[in-house]
Design an enzyme around this catalytic site. Structure first.
Site, PDB file in Angstrom:
ATOM      1  N   GLY A 194      -2.692   1.014   0.601  1.00  0.00           N
ATOM      2  CA  GLY A 194      -1.491   0.611  -0.114  1.00  0.00           C
ATOM      3  C   GLY A 194      -1.219  -0.882  -0.057  1.00  0.00           C
ATOM      4  N   THR A 217       3.988   2.868   5.096  1.00  0.00           N
ATOM      5  CA  THR A 217       3.890   2.627   3.661  1.00  0.00           C
ATOM      6  C   THR A 217       2.848   3.565   3.057  1.00  0.00           C
ATOM      7  OG1 THR A 217       4.550   0.314   3.849  1.00  0.00           O
ATOM      8  CG2 THR A 217       3.262   0.910   1.910  1.00  0.00           C
ATOM      9  N   GLU A 272       1.836  -3.090   8.802  1.00  0.00           N
ATOM     10  CA  GLU A 272       1.637  -1.791   9.439  1.00  0.00           C
ATOM     11  C   GLU A 272       1.050  -1.936  10.835  1.00  0.00           C
ATOM     12  OE1 GLU A 272       0.939   1.078   5.524  1.00  0.00           O
ATOM     13  OE2 GLU A 272      -0.776   0.088   6.462  1.00  0.00           O
ATOM     14  N   ALA A 331      -2.416   7.441   6.829  1.00  0.00           N
ATOM     15  CA  ALA A 331      -3.728   6.835   7.045  1.00  0.00           C
ATOM     16  C   ALA A 331      -4.638   7.207   5.882  1.00  0.00           C
ATOM     17  CB  ALA A 331      -4.339   7.298   8.361  1.00  0.00           C
ATOM     18  N   ASP A 339       3.393   6.752  10.278  1.00  0.00           N
ATOM     19  CA  ASP A 339       2.732   6.177   9.103  1.00  0.00           C
ATOM     20  C   ASP A 339       1.620   7.102   8.649  1.00  0.00           C
ATOM     21  OD1 ASP A 339       2.054   4.389   7.115  1.00  0.00           O
ATOM     22  OD2 ASP A 339       1.745   2.677   8.452  1.00  0.00           O
ATOM     23  N   GLY A 367      -4.513   0.665   4.912  1.00  0.00           N
ATOM     24  CA  GLY A 367      -4.429  -0.499   4.043  1.00  0.00           C
ATOM     25  C   GLY A 367      -4.681  -0.200   2.588  1.00  0.00           C
TER      26      GLY A 367
END
Length: 260
Positions: free
Chosen positions: A105, A33, A111, A91, A89, A103
């Site tokens: 987002g 995300t 995640e 970072a 993902d 985190g």
């Protein structure tokens, strides 16, 4: 189209494009995300449509799931997948040992669950995300709404004994209301400045009543793919101890850039 992108978006794009090459037919892949992960999803969608790539994706948020379906990726749940070959993902920060803060987002819980249910985790990032020591980016901590102020007070009290520069925290807001995660929880952002021992802090935070999970990803990431605005890409493998570099040419694609 790519000429219209900012330098940081170009860096994110080439990192995502390079990381997409790690996805193979038949894989079950965790889809992250955030802005960099969104580039990955678009790149993978293009590979599905134009190259016939076939894989199943497990999104880490509702917005990633919506984008994945929109670009033609088959979406399944983690319960359906049971275990993943790979998670890719972004970072918010990473250090030399590939420990992460994630985190920003608001999707850190899903995640972390998805990343730890994978044979391998690859992080895609622009070079600005690399830090000598974690902590400049506020550390997200997901807490249940009930008694969140008590959880906040307990967290700030335990930080007194931790090797951090700051101990202030704030409730993440969405306009005039508290931000709500996909699981219906709130997020406290810890303004620490510097984290001396990420592993210790991650374990202690999760012992606080009301804390669901924190945004420290320690010993989870296997590779980081770092993009640069000029098309250079650097891939670091923490397990193999290798660093490889290459360069990607920007490719015009109306399908990939149509939403920008």
């Amino acid at each position: 189209m790519t000429g219209e992108l900012s330098p940081i978006d170009k860096a994110k794009f080439v990192a995502a494009r390079r990381a997409a090459d790690f996805v193979e037919d038949g894989m079950k892949v965790g889809l992250g995300t955030g802005s960099t992960a969104a580039w990955l999803v678009r790149c993978l969608g293009e590979m599905v449509r134009e190259d016939g790539l076939r894989f199943r994706g497990v999104p880490t948020s509702t917005r990633t799931a919506e984008l994945a379906r929109e670009v033609g990726i088959e979406v399944i749940s983690l319960d359906e997948a049971k275990w993943l070959d790979l998670t890719i993902d972004g970072a918010d920060e990473f250090d030399a040992e590939l420990n992460l803060i994630k985190g920003g987002g608001g999707a850190l819980l899903q995640e972390k669950i998805v990343a730890t249910a994978s044979d391998q985790m690859i992080v895609i990032a622009d070079a600005a995300k690399e830090v000598a020591r974690l902590g400049a980016f506020p550390l997200p901590v997901e807490v249940i709404p009930f008694g969140w102020q008590t959880s906040q007070a307990l967290i700030e009290e335990l930080l007194i004994s931790m090797d951090v520069m700051g101990r202030n925290s704030s409730l993440r807001m969405n306009g005039d209301a508290p931000f709500v995660t996909d699981e219906g929880n709130h997020i406290l952002d810890l303004h620490l400045g510097r984290i001396g021992d990420a592993r210790q802090l991650a374990m202690i935070l999760n012992q606080v009543p009301g804390v669901v999970e924190n945004g420290l990803f320690v010993d989870i990431c296997d590779k980081v793919v770092i993009g640069y605005a000029d098309g250079r890409v650097e891939t670091r493998d923490i397990n193999e101890g290798t660093v490889t570099e290459d360069r990607l040419d920007f490719v015009e694609s109306e399908n990939l850039f149509r939403d920008l």
